[in-house]
Design an enzyme around this catalytic site. Sequence first.
Site, PDB file in Angstrom:
ATOM      1  N   ASP A 132     -25.453  12.624 -16.695  1.00  0.00           N
ATOM      2  CA  ASP A 132     -26.291  13.048 -15.573  1.00  0.00           C
ATOM      3  C   ASP A 132     -27.354  12.031 -15.202  1.00  0.00           C
ATOM      4  O   ASP A 132     -27.589  11.091 -15.927  1.00  0.00           O
ATOM      5  CB  ASP A 132     -27.057  14.312 -15.977  1.00  0.00           C
ATOM      6  CG  ASP A 132     -26.185  15.531 -15.925  1.00  0.00           C
ATOM      7  OD1 ASP A 132     -25.252  15.545 -15.134  1.00  0.00           O
ATOM      8  OD2 ASP A 132     -26.473  16.470 -16.694  1.00  0.00           O
ATOM      9  N   LYS A 134     -26.902  13.571  -9.503  1.00  0.00           N
ATOM     10  CA  LYS A 134     -27.184  13.462  -8.077  1.00  0.00           C
ATOM     11  C   LYS A 134     -28.586  12.913  -7.930  1.00  0.00           C
ATOM     12  O   LYS A 134     -29.442  13.112  -8.777  1.00  0.00           O
ATOM     13  CB  LYS A 134     -27.106  14.835  -7.414  1.00  0.00           C
ATOM     14  CG  LYS A 134     -27.952  15.833  -8.155  1.00  0.00           C
ATOM     15  CD  LYS A 134     -28.339  17.027  -7.360  1.00  0.00           C
ATOM     16  CE  LYS A 134     -29.079  17.996  -8.277  1.00  0.00           C
ATOM     17  NZ  LYS A 134     -29.981  18.879  -7.669  1.00  0.00           N
ATOM     18  N   MET A 148     -37.675  22.345 -13.075  1.00  0.00           N
ATOM     19  CA  MET A 148     -37.103  22.282 -11.720  1.00  0.00           C
ATOM     20  C   MET A 148     -38.028  22.951 -10.701  1.00  0.00           C
ATOM     21  O   MET A 148     -37.571  23.586  -9.767  1.00  0.00           O
ATOM     22  CB  MET A 148     -35.728  22.981 -11.683  1.00  0.00           C
ATOM     23  CG  MET A 148     -34.731  22.350 -12.627  1.00  0.00           C
ATOM     24  SD  MET A 148     -33.126  23.146 -12.553  1.00  0.00           S
ATOM     25  CE  MET A 148     -33.441  24.644 -13.459  1.00  0.00           C
TER      26      MET A 148
HETATM   27  N1  SAH Z   1     -31.651  20.627 -20.168  1.00  0.00           N
HETATM   28  C1  SAH Z   1     -32.891  20.014 -19.763  1.00  0.00           C
HETATM   29  C2  SAH Z   1     -33.410  20.616 -18.471  1.00  0.00           C
HETATM   30  C3  SAH Z   1     -32.476  20.423 -17.321  1.00  0.00           C
HETATM   31  S1  SAH Z   1     -33.111  21.059 -15.839  1.00  0.00           S
HETATM   32  C4  SAH Z   1     -33.900  20.117 -20.889  1.00  0.00           C
HETATM   33  O1  SAH Z   1     -33.656  20.818 -21.884  1.00  0.00           O
HETATM   34  O2  SAH Z   1     -34.927  19.454 -20.820  1.00  0.00           O
HETATM   35  C5  SAH Z   1     -33.896  19.639 -15.132  1.00  0.00           C
HETATM   36  C6  SAH Z   1     -35.399  19.804 -15.158  1.00  0.00           C
HETATM   37  O3  SAH Z   1     -35.902  19.542 -16.435  1.00  0.00           O
HETATM   38  C7  SAH Z   1     -36.121  18.862 -14.238  1.00  0.00           C
HETATM   39  O4  SAH Z   1     -36.180  19.357 -12.931  1.00  0.00           O
HETATM   40  C8  SAH Z   1     -37.501  18.833 -14.866  1.00  0.00           C
HETATM   41  O5  SAH Z   1     -38.247  19.964 -14.521  1.00  0.00           O
HETATM   42  C9  SAH Z   1     -37.170  18.956 -16.329  1.00  0.00           C
HETATM   43  N2  SAH Z   1     -37.129  17.674 -17.025  1.00  0.00           N
HETATM   44  C10 SAH Z   1     -36.124  17.185 -17.757  1.00  0.00           C
HETATM   45  N3  SAH Z   1     -36.452  15.992 -18.310  1.00  0.00           N
HETATM   46  C11 SAH Z   1     -37.713  15.738 -17.911  1.00  0.00           C
HETATM   47  C12 SAH Z   1     -38.640  14.693 -18.146  1.00  0.00           C
HETATM   48  N4  SAH Z   1     -38.341  13.642 -18.910  1.00  0.00           N
HETATM   49  N5  SAH Z   1     -39.852  14.779 -17.582  1.00  0.00           N
HETATM   50  C13 SAH Z   1     -40.190  15.802 -16.829  1.00  0.00           C
HETATM   51  N6  SAH Z   1     -39.372  16.826 -16.551  1.00  0.00           N
HETATM   52  C14 SAH Z   1     -38.150  16.804 -17.099  1.00  0.00           C
END
Ligand code: SAH
Length: 499
Positions: A35, A57, A170
């Site tokens: 991703d 995306k 998100m």
């Molecule tokens: N599975 C992921 C989340 C996926 S949804 C997890 O466990 O972290 C994607 C969202 O995760 C983004 O829109 C943001 O809100 C958050 N996110 C993921 N990595 C991030 C990062 N390094 N910094 C800030 N937000 C992050």
Amino acid sequence: MSGKVVLVGAGPGEAGLLTVKALEFLRQADVIVYDRLVDPVLLQERKQDCELIYVGKEPSHHPIPQSEIEQILVKQAKRNKLVIRLKSGDPYVFGRGGEEGEALHAAGIPFEVVPGVTSAIGGLAYAGIPVTHRDFASSFHVITGHLKEGSDPLDWTSLARLEGTLIFLMGMTQLPAICANLIQHGRRPDTAAAVVEWASRSRQRTVTGDLTTICGKVAEEKIGAPGLIVVGDVVKLRDKLNFFERAPLFRKHILLPRARAGRSDLAAKITALGGEVTLYPGIRMEKLHEPAQMNAIMASLPEYEEILFTSAEAVSLFIEALLESGKDNRALSGSRLTAIGKQTKEKLREYGLAADILVTRRSADIIRQACAGNWRQGTKVLLAGSEKHTAQLADELGGAAEFAALPLYREVLEAELPFDLSKFDAVCFSSSASVEHLLSVLSAEEQALLRSMKLLSIGPLTSRTIREQGLKVYREAKAAQPDSLIALLIEEAGEVMPT
Ligand code: SAH
């Protein structure tokens, strides 16, 4: 029989936050489906012939439909042994990992999950915010901020009533609505809040405030996705716990021109100190021999009084070929082994072989100094290494001994674009090869831009190569060693490098 799919969590961003199990799978994978939020550095761990499939995306572009991603996984599993579905954070935290698992189950494809550090917890830790704390929060709640227009599924009355820490993923485009809803449904307006952008990466930015002020601050600082929104008084602990943003190389973006393919210890050290590293250009190793050719060479080993290895990679390829030809280390018992460079010597050791001679650098003069005592008229020396180095040495060494080049691989430079030189705070050259590699892929304009940048050099020989290219060395490390280069970077960061 179909292969297996492993849903692997990549952690919040910093490459070091990957689990040991995830790393092992990445190294074995035949295909990696990944991703947007996954740091490309992790992909460098893949084996040479591993296929990469990008299914992410950009924020403004259409996503690949989930059903298509699931089809890709099923299709690839039918063709390959090990398919890794690499997802940011933890695969089951808003990653649609559950749906992918269901689709694989329906298709009868075996799958496993390697949990990852979710950004909701680990990302906040990197901003100095603990999700729970005895004095401030005895629970935490991870909520999607991806509110569908017109059909808001969140029960704001219940959310506003929760005493624990609220974490929205998100949610960046919905931040004003989130704050307004919480206040409207009874959460104290002065509840502390923070937004963390690109958590755990060197480009991490954090703003703090409360439910009434945070939106304005985010707009002012132009903080955007990916971002974590956190609401709760644990935010106040940040002043004490903010270890990462205080790291010596935090927010420093370093260009590390590559000297060779594979992992870079220097890159790992810079990242561990909070810096962001771009390794460039990419270097791919292409093996050069068919098994039949190698078998013939291995059969002729007793003719050689000495085998000289020019790199650690050469040692690995040589021993692999030896084993594949049905022989083993015993076939080397009649030959003197010479290693160029410490890493080459260490690689021999890994295979249970002690180098007889260690030559510090790959220069014909230095090799001659170290070895000439052993070379008589007719001594046969096999030069095992890259195509370029074996040809060069066979040409330059000359003299009494007879040199036979055994080119085992070719290094192919890959200038993966886009590449924007202007974003780097410094360029760290770790060897003459790193200088040559970078310059060979830069355009004339880029080379001109390099003149105005801070070029740091590991030592006098590298500095000489930099100058030979018409460039200026900004500073040189005290001792020609990686740690000395790191010390120089830290010194620079503390003094004059821009934040
Ligand atoms: N599975 C992921 C989340 C996926 S949804 C997890 O466990 O972290 C994607 C969202 O995760 C983004 O829109 C943001 O809100 C958050 N996110 C993921 N990595 C991030 C990062 N390094 N910094 C800030 N937000 C992050």
